[in-house]
Design a protein around this motif. Structure first.
Motif: not given
Length: 531
Positions: A163-184
């Motif tokens: 599913x779409x979760x927050x990126x673990x390696x590129x955290x931000x204080x302000x900005x979108x919280x969605x990150x890529x998943x393993x599904x193309x």
């Protein structure tokens, strides 16, 4: 922008392009009109695997027509298979009154099923086993009909994903919280949400003789350079390996230079970052099975920029960037400068500080270089152990281990307290870099610079830095100089490098990357409303 033929990875020139000769013999065999023979060959090829579901049913007025349904359990959505395919085919109520008679009398059962029975939106024909296995093992449902040399592939993919979760390696204080998943397909949809333009083109191909991994090339037609698009496709087509399990495989096989610590292909797991790079004329490479998307060409300054730089005001972003560059300088040269000054250039230190350092080092049996080497290696081991250990105890072990080992080493007289401070500041500064692969490059280069500092002092550090800059200036990423816009100098592109100008002042895209649609916005700045 010029693309040099020799810029392609050297190993790729020796690899043959994927062709039919590399495929198994049974893959090129056409589908037979005998359904039983086809099913027997499929069972034999997949080794009677229990997750390959084969269901035979009869349709028509007297049940004379035999149809087989095939799908892979776990990859196909059972609800789609049962509700929209099996139910549509088997229930007579879903067909016109004369369809059963037409099925019995007509030789074109395939067309009748597509026109009257199947309610799936995405269907297409297959005529050989290569496409059959590809569709079956990708999660689609396959329909084979007795007496027909063609089959039907119905889209039924529905495997479980993170599913779409927050990126673990590129955290931000302000900005979108969605990150890529393993599904193309999820990843391409996330980019489509950001760029709703029909000129955002997507071209998909399969790489890997065994894994047959889906690899998508995404770019904006009219903004991306056509020569760059062609270069990307040529490099991808030269890849001939048995499997692609992560985008790192692709990155290593298409990069320009192998023997360099600096990454020449950018990667990110944030859709907003990928969308911003596409708008600059770059090309994204998405690989099924990984949340990390590749971007080419990659510039050195891109690895020092964070997504949040564009969500804060320009003055705040500029200040944070200056702090980031200072952190990079400390991370690369901190231990080297300490070793050089304490070994060769003590006169550069104030007298009280020099006396304090001499008193600390009086009981230390090792020179400064050995001190720094031991502490840096110890910290790197602790950092790697913290990453590999379970999540809940890794951070605690790293912190406690660093404090205990550092304090015990100082009390035992193995190292000086000043060295602990230098190594700690250096380690903290290395975490400032947003890109993990660039941080590793600076961590690796820290050790040879320490050796030069221990051998020649500040002169050795200067020589090492000059050699490092010359090496970086010689690098290219898909034909674009790695140090753009500093070498070669492009003044119009420096507005988003060491500092960031306001958005309304960034009127053009990078010129060495994009040469077709350079204009980004109108030159009219926003004005205050007048009462």
């Amino acid at each position: 922008m010029r693309f040099r033929k020799r810029s392609t990875h050297k190993k790729l020139n020796k690899l043959p392009v994927q062709n039919a000769e590399n495929q198994p013999a049974h893959s090129r065999e056409p589908i037979s009109a005998n359904l039983g023979q086809n099913l027997q060959q499929i069972r034999q090829t997949v080794g009677n695997s229990t997750d390959i579901i084969i269901r035979e049913v009869r349709i028509g007025k007297d049940g004379d027509q035999i149809i087989a349904m095939l799908y892979t359990d776990g990859l196909a959505d059972k609800n789609i298979v049962s509700d929209f395919i099996m139910e549509s085919i088997m229930l007579d109520s879903s067909l016109p009154e004369d369809v059963n008679d037409r099925i019995q009398l007509s030789s074109n059962v395939l067309q009748i099923l597509k026109d009257y029975a199947l309610t799936i939106g995405d269907i297409h024909d297959i005529t050989d086993f290569e496409n059959l296995y590809n569709a079956l093992l990708s999660g689609d449902a396959v329909i084979l009909i007795d007496g027909q040399t063609q089959g039907i592939v119905a889209s039924a993919r529905g495997w479980k994903d993170r599913g779409v979760t927050e990126p673990a390696s590129e955290n931000v204080v302000r900005g979108p919280r969605e990150g890529f998943s393993e599904t193309l397909r999820t990843n391409t949809a996330l980019v489509r949400r950001k760029i709703k333009d029909p000129n955002l083109w997507l071209e998909t191909k399969q790489i890997g003789r065994v894994t047959k991994t889906d690899v998508a090339v995404m770019y904006i037609k009219g903004i991306a350079n056509d020569k760059l698009v062609t270069e990307v496709h040529e490099r991808l087509n030269r890849i001939d390996v048995d499997g692609i399990l992560e985008s790192g495989y692709i990155e290593e096989l298409i990069q320009d230079e192998t023997f360099t610590p600096f990454p020449t292909v950018y990667n990110s797991e944030r859709p907003d970052v990928i969308a911003a790079e596409l708008l600059e004329g770059k090309i994204a490479i998405l690989v099924d099975g990984t949340p990390y998307v590749l971007i080419v060409p990659a510039l050195f300054v891109s690895f020092l920029h964070a997504a949040e730089d564009y969500y804060q005001r320009a003055d705040i972003s500029t200040f944070i960037r200056f702090l980031r560059y200072i952190g990079v300088f400390i991370s690369l040269l901190g231990p080297s400068l300490y070793v050089a000054i304490t070994t060769f250039h003590q006169e550069m230190l104030p007298t009280p500080l020099l006396i304090g350092l001499a008193a600390q080092r009086e009981a230390v049996p090792f020179p400064a270089f050995i001190e720094a080497l031991m502490m840096e290696l110890t910290f790197e081991i602790l950092r790697e152990a913290g990453v590999r250990m379970p999540k809940y105890i890794g951070a605690a072990v790293s912190i406690v281990g660093t404090l205990v080992i550092g304090q015990a080493a100082v009390q035992a007289g193995i190292i000086s307290a000043a060295m602990v401070i230098v190594v700690a500041i250096t380690a903290i500064s290395s975490f400032v870099l947003p890109a993990y692969n660039m941080s590793i490059a600076f961590r690796m280069l820290r050790f040879p610079l320490m050796g030069l500092a221990a051998s020649f002092g500040l002169f050795g550090i200067i020589v090492g830095c000059i050699a490092l800059i010359l090496h970086m200036c010689s690098l290219r990423s898909f034909g674009v100089p790695y140090m753009t816009p500093f070498a070669p100098l492009v003044p119009s592109d420096t507005k988003d490098t060491l500092f960031r100008l306001p958005h309304w002042m960034m009127l053009s895209r990078p010129r060495l990357i994009n040469q077709k649609n350079v204009k980004r916005r109108n030159s009219t700045p926003p004005r205050k409303s007048r009462e």
